[in-house]
Motif scaffolding. Structure first.
Motif, PDB file in Angstrom:
ATOM      1  N   LEU A 167      30.263 -20.437  49.635  1.00 17.01           N
ATOM      2  CA  LEU A 167      31.629 -21.178  50.305  1.00 17.01           C
ATOM      3  C   LEU A 167      32.739 -20.541  50.133  1.00 17.01           C
ATOM      4  O   LEU A 167      33.632 -20.507  50.854  1.00 17.01           O
ATOM      5  CB  LEU A 167      31.406 -22.451  49.130  1.00 17.01           C
ATOM      6  N   TRP A 225      41.045 -15.173  40.861  1.00 14.43           N
ATOM      7  CA  TRP A 225      39.947 -14.043  41.446  1.00 14.43           C
ATOM      8  C   TRP A 225      40.781 -12.740  41.678  1.00 14.43           C
ATOM      9  O   TRP A 225      40.104 -11.623  41.080  1.00 14.43           O
ATOM     10  CB  TRP A 225      39.870 -14.663  42.702  1.00 14.43           C
ATOM     11  N   GLU A 275      29.551 -23.964  35.928  1.00 14.03           N
ATOM     12  CA  GLU A 275      28.544 -24.047  36.878  1.00 14.03           C
ATOM     13  C   GLU A 275      27.148 -24.496  35.821  1.00 14.03           C
ATOM     14  O   GLU A 275      26.480 -25.279  36.370  1.00 14.03           O
ATOM     15  CB  GLU A 275      28.321 -22.775  37.602  1.00 14.03           C
ATOM     16  N   LEU A 320      28.728 -29.307  41.219  1.00 14.95           N
ATOM     17  CA  LEU A 320      30.084 -28.788  40.714  1.00 14.95           C
ATOM     18  C   LEU A 320      31.198 -29.804  41.229  1.00 14.95           C
ATOM     19  O   LEU A 320      32.086 -29.732  40.374  1.00 14.95           O
ATOM     20  CB  LEU A 320      29.950 -27.334  41.344  1.00 14.95           C
ATOM     21  N   GLN A 339      29.216 -22.326  54.872  1.00 11.12           N
ATOM     22  CA  GLN A 339      27.964 -21.704  54.558  1.00 11.12           C
ATOM     23  C   GLN A 339      27.380 -20.841  55.746  1.00 11.12           C
ATOM     24  O   GLN A 339      27.006 -19.666  55.716  1.00 11.12           O
ATOM     25  CB  GLN A 339      26.785 -22.411  53.830  1.00 11.12           C
ATOM     26  N   TRP A 391      40.674 -29.282  56.157  1.00 17.82           N
ATOM     27  CA  TRP A 391      40.801 -29.458  54.678  1.00 17.82           C
ATOM     28  C   TRP A 391      42.229 -29.335  54.525  1.00 17.82           C
ATOM     29  O   TRP A 391      42.984 -30.299  53.778  1.00 17.82           O
ATOM     30  CB  TRP A 391      40.158 -28.575  53.909  1.00 17.82           C
ATOM     31  N   LYS A 439      33.961 -19.484  34.435  1.00 17.07           N
ATOM     32  CA  LYS A 439      33.598 -20.062  35.506  1.00 17.07           C
ATOM     33  C   LYS A 439      31.947 -20.038  35.575  1.00 17.07           C
ATOM     34  O   LYS A 439      31.291 -21.375  36.140  1.00 17.07           O
ATOM     35  CB  LYS A 439      33.803 -19.035  36.778  1.00 17.07           C
ATOM     36  N   ASN A 494      31.524 -28.245  54.268  1.00 14.37           N
ATOM     37  CA  ASN A 494      30.377 -27.371  53.120  1.00 14.37           C
ATOM     38  C   ASN A 494      29.435 -26.767  54.032  1.00 14.37           C
ATOM     39  O   ASN A 494      28.971 -25.667  53.564  1.00 14.37           O
ATOM     40  CB  ASN A 494      30.144 -28.218  51.997  1.00 14.37           C
ATOM     41  N   VAL A 495      28.921 -27.485  54.722  1.00 19.16           N
ATOM     42  CA  VAL A 495      27.625 -26.690  55.517  1.00 19.16           C
ATOM     43  C   VAL A 495      28.247 -25.517  56.495  1.00 19.16           C
ATOM     44  O   VAL A 495      27.609 -24.607  56.766  1.00 19.16           O
ATOM     45  CB  VAL A 495      27.029 -27.874  56.217  1.00 19.16           C
ATOM     46  N   LEU A 550      20.341 -21.115  47.616  1.00 17.11           N
ATOM     47  CA  LEU A 550      20.433 -22.229  46.784  1.00 17.11           C
ATOM     48  C   LEU A 550      21.490 -21.892  45.504  1.00 17.11           C
ATOM     49  O   LEU A 550      22.423 -22.226  45.161  1.00 17.11           O
ATOM     50  CB  LEU A 550      19.573 -23.235  46.433  1.00 17.11           C
ATOM     51  N   LYS A 551      20.935 -20.861  44.934  1.00 19.02           N
ATOM     52  CA  LYS A 551      21.481 -20.180  43.788  1.00 19.02           C
ATOM     53  C   LYS A 551      22.886 -19.621  43.921  1.00 19.02           C
ATOM     54  O   LYS A 551      23.706 -19.819  43.011  1.00 19.02           O
ATOM     55  CB  LYS A 551      20.654 -19.110  43.166  1.00 19.02           C
ATOM     56  N   PRO A 599      23.813 -27.041  43.992  1.00 15.65           N
ATOM     57  CA  PRO A 599      24.673 -26.637  43.173  1.00 15.65           C
ATOM     58  C   PRO A 599      26.033 -27.100  43.275  1.00 15.65           C
ATOM     59  O   PRO A 599      26.939 -27.522  42.454  1.00 15.65           O
ATOM     60  CB  PRO A 599      24.652 -25.211  42.866  1.00 15.65           C
ATOM     61  N   SER A 600      26.429 -26.911  44.716  1.00 16.29           N
ATOM     62  CA  SER A 600      27.836 -27.091  45.039  1.00 16.29           C
ATOM     63  C   SER A 600      28.105 -28.972  44.898  1.00 16.29           C
ATOM     64  O   SER A 600      29.116 -29.376  44.506  1.00 16.29           O
ATOM     65  CB  SER A 600      28.133 -26.998  46.490  1.00 16.29           C
ATOM     66  N   GLN A 636      25.231 -20.729  46.403  1.00 16.95           N
ATOM     67  CA  GLN A 636      25.648 -21.737  47.138  1.00 16.95           C
ATOM     68  C   GLN A 636      27.132 -21.520  46.926  1.00 16.95           C
ATOM     69  O   GLN A 636      27.992 -21.558  47.965  1.00 16.95           O
ATOM     70  CB  GLN A 636      25.353 -23.113  46.756  1.00 16.95           C
ATOM     71  N   THR A 637      27.870 -21.543  45.719  1.00 22.21           N
ATOM     72  CA  THR A 637      29.251 -21.558  45.720  1.00 22.21           C
ATOM     73  C   THR A 637      29.718 -20.267  46.090  1.00 22.21           C
ATOM     74  O   THR A 637      31.093 -20.279  46.505  1.00 22.21           O
ATOM     75  CB  THR A 637      29.659 -22.019  43.901  1.00 22.21           C
ATOM     76  N   HIS A 695      13.175 -23.611  40.393  1.00 16.46           N
ATOM     77  CA  HIS A 695      13.296 -23.026  41.885  1.00 16.46           C
ATOM     78  C   HIS A 695      12.697 -21.516  41.883  1.00 16.46           C
ATOM     79  O   HIS A 695      12.456 -20.930  42.873  1.00 16.46           O
ATOM     80  CB  HIS A 695      14.928 -22.766  42.363  1.00 16.46           C
ATOM     81  N   PHE A 711      18.215 -30.882  54.265  1.00 12.34           N
ATOM     82  CA  PHE A 711      17.806 -29.481  54.551  1.00 12.34           C
ATOM     83  C   PHE A 711      16.448 -29.562  53.548  1.00 12.34           C
ATOM     84  O   PHE A 711      16.240 -30.165  52.892  1.00 12.34           O
ATOM     85  CB  PHE A 711      18.830 -28.656  54.265  1.00 12.34           C
TER      86      PHE A 711
END
Lengths: 763, 763
Positions: free
Chosen positions: B664, B713, A733, A474, B567, B521, A729, B563-564, B657-658, A470-471, B660-661, A135, A455
């Motif tokens: 979220l 966290w 990933e 995961l 974001q 959820w 974490k 998930n979408v 994209l990198k 990635p999600s 993404q988590t 990427h 997308f």
């Protein structure tokens, strides 16, 4: 030949051929912050050995490795432009994709194309994979949806071991059209189909598998467990109906009865000619079997045992096979000469040859359920139903000819648990079936994600595969890793359980209680994750995940409610498997435990708690230590809490109630530790080095994912510092990304035959 | 009269009447480690004021409060024996149960029974409740399954607010026999029932509620949302079919169409005389609506729009009402004069008066689903289907008489999002329906747990209620608290959304995207927890939780995949709601954001990060700070990561994209913060002090439970220390215990009428 590349006009951007070939590597290293300092050193060692470089080249490259003076953003951008302008391709299936890219880069700007072993060395030793960097480039990427580096058949063979042939043969049997899956919403029709399938399996000799040869079997419980898991791929209802008939009903005759019962009933049960049910649970008493109300009173004058349901809500409940069965293995309080001798099982005929209920027996359909609607669950009431004395399954407790009770296990508690203990095999099978459900859902979800695109960058025509998010990696990769871990675990436990040289099964019972809980919960969570990962398609019954969800759901409740079982496991840990657990014996166990534990719970070294290098995080020793530490710590603090309550005069029953959530945490921690230890011991025995590495990687992912999930606890205890927690974490990933090219092979390694998957989205 | 109690013969155990009355309190305080040091001081202040005590008494009591010299286990045991020997009762419904117990204790050993206000003062101010201590005593406990301190009707009235009358009237409508619930497994029959119910609701004027008066409505979207949630109590399929017909199909006409369409269709849609569907999703494009393939090409010569499905997999998918509808609101790429003007909605007749498909239209049933089988979902293909130009829903983009395209929103992105934005109301309704499902499951699970008994101490005849198990309290109480929080949140958001004075809905869209995700959820998790909490009974369809599970499951996917959406919410936070998010505008937003955030992310004071006193942990300021800190911190670190990628030349699409988590996590954190802030602002407006305290307590439980869930966290960030993290865990358990007596009132406060619950286990 001009061996210097002038890029732009700035002096800074003059690169020799030698330096240029390293640029893709340095770009990957710095633009993504992918590698740690220790890993970067591999690069240094490599280019120092590179004979194609001049001293000046080496100096330039060494400068770029200086963490405190890393290449500027502007420089990184210029590297990227150099790569983009070359209009070269990144080919994922090249043996060394990044080194090949570098070679093509050099070929573009210079006409020379040297083969550079050092670059390949870096690529291999840093474990840089196209997923990590493709990427980052603006070049055409020749993607491969899946890699063939590993071989699914080899993985499958490792998992199946000595049972491979049995399972392969069974898959052929399941090609019979009567196993063809279709949607049947009407419970009566569905049940009829499932009953036919059960009879067919019996005819093919799968029903009696666990029974002795004399009764049509091969006395092979581990093989039976494999068959059971594979039936799950056909249909959940079939698996459960099969388990009720052959495992619970037949199993109770085999394990609790004696030769008289075996000779009369066992072969017929195995052939499904005698259909039976296992009547233990009552409406009022699910988990607390010892408290069931149904009575079995021995009447000396008639030499009969009288079965009776005392109250309207004391009926047997959720009894599988209740509508088809002609006999029930009924658990009841056995009363002999006015004395309650505790819970025993008695064979009770419930229907005649015309399938009419016998006098005194009342049965009602439990009706529609969330799942498993092919299983005929029902309620059973007994109104003074008499059976011969000999119908008592009398292996552990008998009524003698003279009408007195006898057992060679004097302690009634021990007797009760010995009887229940013989049924632990069923609990392993339930976990196996749950795991099978999870594997099937994962297989479907992964295959869907390798087709479905969603997308994209506006510039790209092709949208990205779902599996490239990635999600998405995961959510699906850690459960795949765990499925491997649990598969190995359950096989190992079944082997231990089936080992007849070990007569005291108490330790295995404790282990199974915990493992059944964590694995059936895992199965439910995984199936739900797969449903969501498939979006609307996952919601359609035709794609099979929906039924798995409904069917597997109850696995957390039946064959022992998970919350109750986890407390059982925790109490087993507490009593150190040595003595039955009661408040009288507790004090001494506690004393022992406290002194043992205190020694081992040494303070964690701050260097250890902040160790974040890959070698440490990937080391099974670290994982085992983390799991062992958690179990011990929770045991110790739990024991201390209970001791304090008891010292202050709180009754032991109440004390245990107060620490219930603590007990549950211990039960989970213990089961997790156990599972990982079994798995990691097993991986050491894998002889093929390549596959061994993969299995180790799956173990690492599973372990780190588990530690991450309980990170707050580890942080609270000071076992981990913040930097280690964050590093774990990130590692989770990263491993998910590393396994991305192999994910198709990993699910194929579960060995589910395509004709049993059927889901259109997985085609 | 002897005013000194000699206990045993030891001098140490001589207690005066004054001291004796305090013994139950001190026993509770020390034997359970229940109270913190600061709380113990309340006790000290109280007995210092107690006129009935001598100076010597006070000295004795003060000695017992010394933490460094606390009463020995032996002494505690002797207190317990004193209490046991008195053979007195603990009556839970006494106004001051512990003070009353103390009074009875004194009455037993001395004949005097003074009323002691100071004891009552301690009991009240420490908030000691029978649940906290009754297990410590060996005395007869007069249990009450539920307390009447709070009034369910009052809670219900607070939640319903101005809509109480509307909802009450609606509950009466739902008493019509056509809403009587029964199991229907056949989808055709089930759909027929649901269609009838939809028509009945329309006849009763509930369909058009959100439409203007001129078209049969009352233009009240918030009231519509209440009706929607309450329909969920009848059946999930009915709610969704209702939503498709009136909310999506009718709503698209109302919101995207103009007077021409309103006059022709809106009233009929509201009366369910014109049945329609909302055809947006395609097999290949679920979440990425902008990428749909269906085309709507304007043909100037005929003045027609031609609808066409280009590829076999470009069909519309999961379209509700597809089998009953005669018209579809079809989303397609509008092509005018060869130019793609982006996605627009067009009304397309799909069936004639005989319910035959019109030429060029192909529809297939989606078949059986995990849930919602009363909804006729289908696939639709168009083969060159032409409709008049006027069928374009032309509020935001139109084809003029002269055949040219016109929109007053020039930016096509903005136009697209404006159109989608009008449909955000549906997303709120989906969250409401999910919440309704969770509330119903909680009501059933709680009522079951207040009847069902399981296990017991061997000495007790009566087994404990399931609801008395700490693990059961911990699994059901936090979701009840969250249901209150989310109820208030969704009502507030709906009010904002319906406020027509605010035309720019972008901020609300971001908020709804996040809230829909976390609440659906939450609903799924809660329903699953309730299923398991009801054991086998929860698995039976008759007990209603099973269907809720299947129905609500898809809520996480439809009306926007969670998930979408998360974001989307996170990107909204990032861009600070100010500008459309694209890589060009990103840099400046980022600059602003970075400077703003850097100031506010001050280091956390170690005193703060280890503050564990009740006052602090119960303070909404702490909760808000924790949530705000998390959002800000995640925003800042996310922005920095993206900036670094972009600085290094990584394309913005790939950069996102990198991370993404991370996105979220930010989406969740933001939604959680938003919800708590709305709720806590709301509780401040409750005028009745008693109920206000309860609402605050629910908010605290919800907030602490959330912080606990993300403790790793907070620990990693150094926001909390280990002691604070542990204290929060303990507080969550304690609040659950405190709410135990009120749990029945809390679920009754959801106001679900008993005739809609029907589950036998909840009776």
């Amino acid at each position: 030949m001009d061996r210097i590349l002038y890029f732009h006009t700035m002096k800074k951007n003059i690169y020799t051929l030698g330096v240029l070939q390293y640029i893709p590597f340095f770009y990957v290293i710095w633009s993504d912050g992918l590698l740690s300092a220790s890993e970067i050193n591999i690069t240094k060692t490599a280019f120092e050995k590179d004979a194609s470089l001049t001293t000046a080249d080496k100096k330039t490259l060494a400068g770029w490795l200086d963490k405190n003076n890393k290449p500027s953003s502007q420089e990184l951008k210029s590297w990227r432009t150099i790569i983009s302008n070359a209009a070269i391709k990144l080919v994922e299936h090249d043996a060394y994709p990044l080194a090949s890219l570098a070679k093509r880069l050099v070929a573009h700007y210079f006409s020379d194309t040297p083969e550079n072993k050092q670059l390949q060395h870096i690529e291999l030793n840093l474990g840089i994979q196209p997923n990590h960097y493709h990427h980052l480039f603006d070049v055409e990427v020749q993607h491969e949806a899946t890699s063939d580096y590993y071989n699914a058949k080899e993985l499958d063979a490792i998992l199946k071991g000595e049972f491979a042939a049995t399972v392969t043969k069974f898959h052929e049997v399941l090609k019979d059209p009567i196993y063809t899956w279709s949607i049947e919403r009407n419970k009566e029709k569905f049940r009829a189909t499932v009953l036919n399938q059960v009879k067919h399996l019996a005819a093919e000799n799968y029903g009696a598998m666990a029974y002795p040869n004399a009764y049509g079997g091969i006395e092979d419980m581990p093989a039976y467990a494999f068959i059971f898991e594979n039936i799950m791929y056909v249909d959940g209802s079939l698996a459960i109906k099969f388990g009720v008939q052959f495992g619970l009903f037949g199993g109770s005759i085999q394990k609790l009865g004696t030769k008289y019962h075996h000779d009369l009933y066992l072969a017929n049960a195995g052939k499904a000619e005698l259909l039976g049910c296992f009547a233990m649970t009552e409406t009022g008493h699910g988990s607390n079997v010892r408290g069931i109300k149904t009575t079995a009173t021995y009447q000396k004058e008639t030499d009969l045992i009288i079965l009776h349901t005392p109250g309207e809500n004391d009926n047997k409940e959720y009894i599988g096979n209740a509508l088809d069965a002609t006999m029930a293995s009924v658990f009841a309080q056995l009363i002999v000469n006015g004395k309650n001798e505790g819970v025993h099982a008695i064979l009770v005929p419930i229907r005649d040859k015309n399938h009419e209920l016998l006098p005194g027996v009342r049965i009602e359909d439990n009706g529609y359920k969330l799942g498993l609607n092919g299983v005929d669950n029902g309620k059973i009431w007994f109104n003074q139903v008499s059976v011969p004395r000999k119908n008592l399954l009398n292996k552990y407790g008998d009524i003698k000819e003279d009408g007195t009770y006898y057992s060679n296990i004097e302690n009634p508690n021990k007797r009760f648990f010995t009887m229940l203990g013989t049924l632990v095999g069923g609990r392993i099978c339930v976990a196996r079936a749950g795991l099978g459900g999870a594997k099937k859902a994962l297989t479907i979800a992964v295959k869907h994600a390798l087709k479905r695109r969603q997308f994209n960058d506006n510039k790209k025509i092709q949208e990205d595969l779902l599996m490239d998010y990635p999600s998405h990696q995961l959510r699906l990769t850690p459960p795949i890793a765990k499925a491997y871990v649990y598969d190995v675990t359950l096989q190992h436990i079944m082997k231990l359980y089936s080992d007849d040289t070990k007569t005291d099964k108490r330790e295995i019972e404790t282990q199974v209680a915990g493992l059944k809980s964590i694995i059936t919960w895992f199965a439910n969570d995984t199936i739900q994750e797969c449903r969501e990962a498939c979006g609307g398609k996952g919601y359609l019954i035709e794609n099979r995940i929906a039924d798995l969800k409904g069917d597997v759901d109850i696995f957390t409740t039946f064959e022992g409610d998970n919350n109750v079982l986890l407390q059982l496991a925790a109490k087993g840990v507490l009593s150190d498997f040595k003595a039955e657990f009661n408040s009288a014996g507790f004090a001494s166990v506690l004393k022992l435990l406290t002194s043992q534990l205190n020694d081992k719970l040494t303070t964690i070294n701050p260097i250890y708690s902040n160790k974040t290098d890959a070698e440490h995080l990937y080391n099974p020793k670290f994982h085992k230590h983390a799991f062992e530490y958690r179990t011990r710590r929770l045991t110790y603090t739990l024991a201390m809490r209970i001791r304090n309550y008891i010292k202050n005069g709180v009754p032991s029953y109440q004390a245990f109630l107060k620490v219930q959530t603590h007990l549950l945490a211990l039960g989970k921690a213990y089961s997790c530790q156990l599972s990982y230890e079994i798995y990691s011991t097993y991986t050491e025995t894998i002889t093929d080095e390549k596959n061994k590495i993969l299995f180790e990687q799956l173990g690492t992912l599973s372990a780190l994912h588990e530690i991450k999930a309980d990170a707050s606890w580890y942080l609270e205890q000071g076992y981990m510092g913040a930097s280690k927690s964050k590093a774990i974490k990130q590692r989770v990933e990263r491993i998910c990304t590393e396994l991305r090219p192999h994910i198709n092979v990993l699910v194929d390694g579960f060995g589910i035959p395509p004709h049993l998957i059927t889901a259109p989205i997985a085609k």
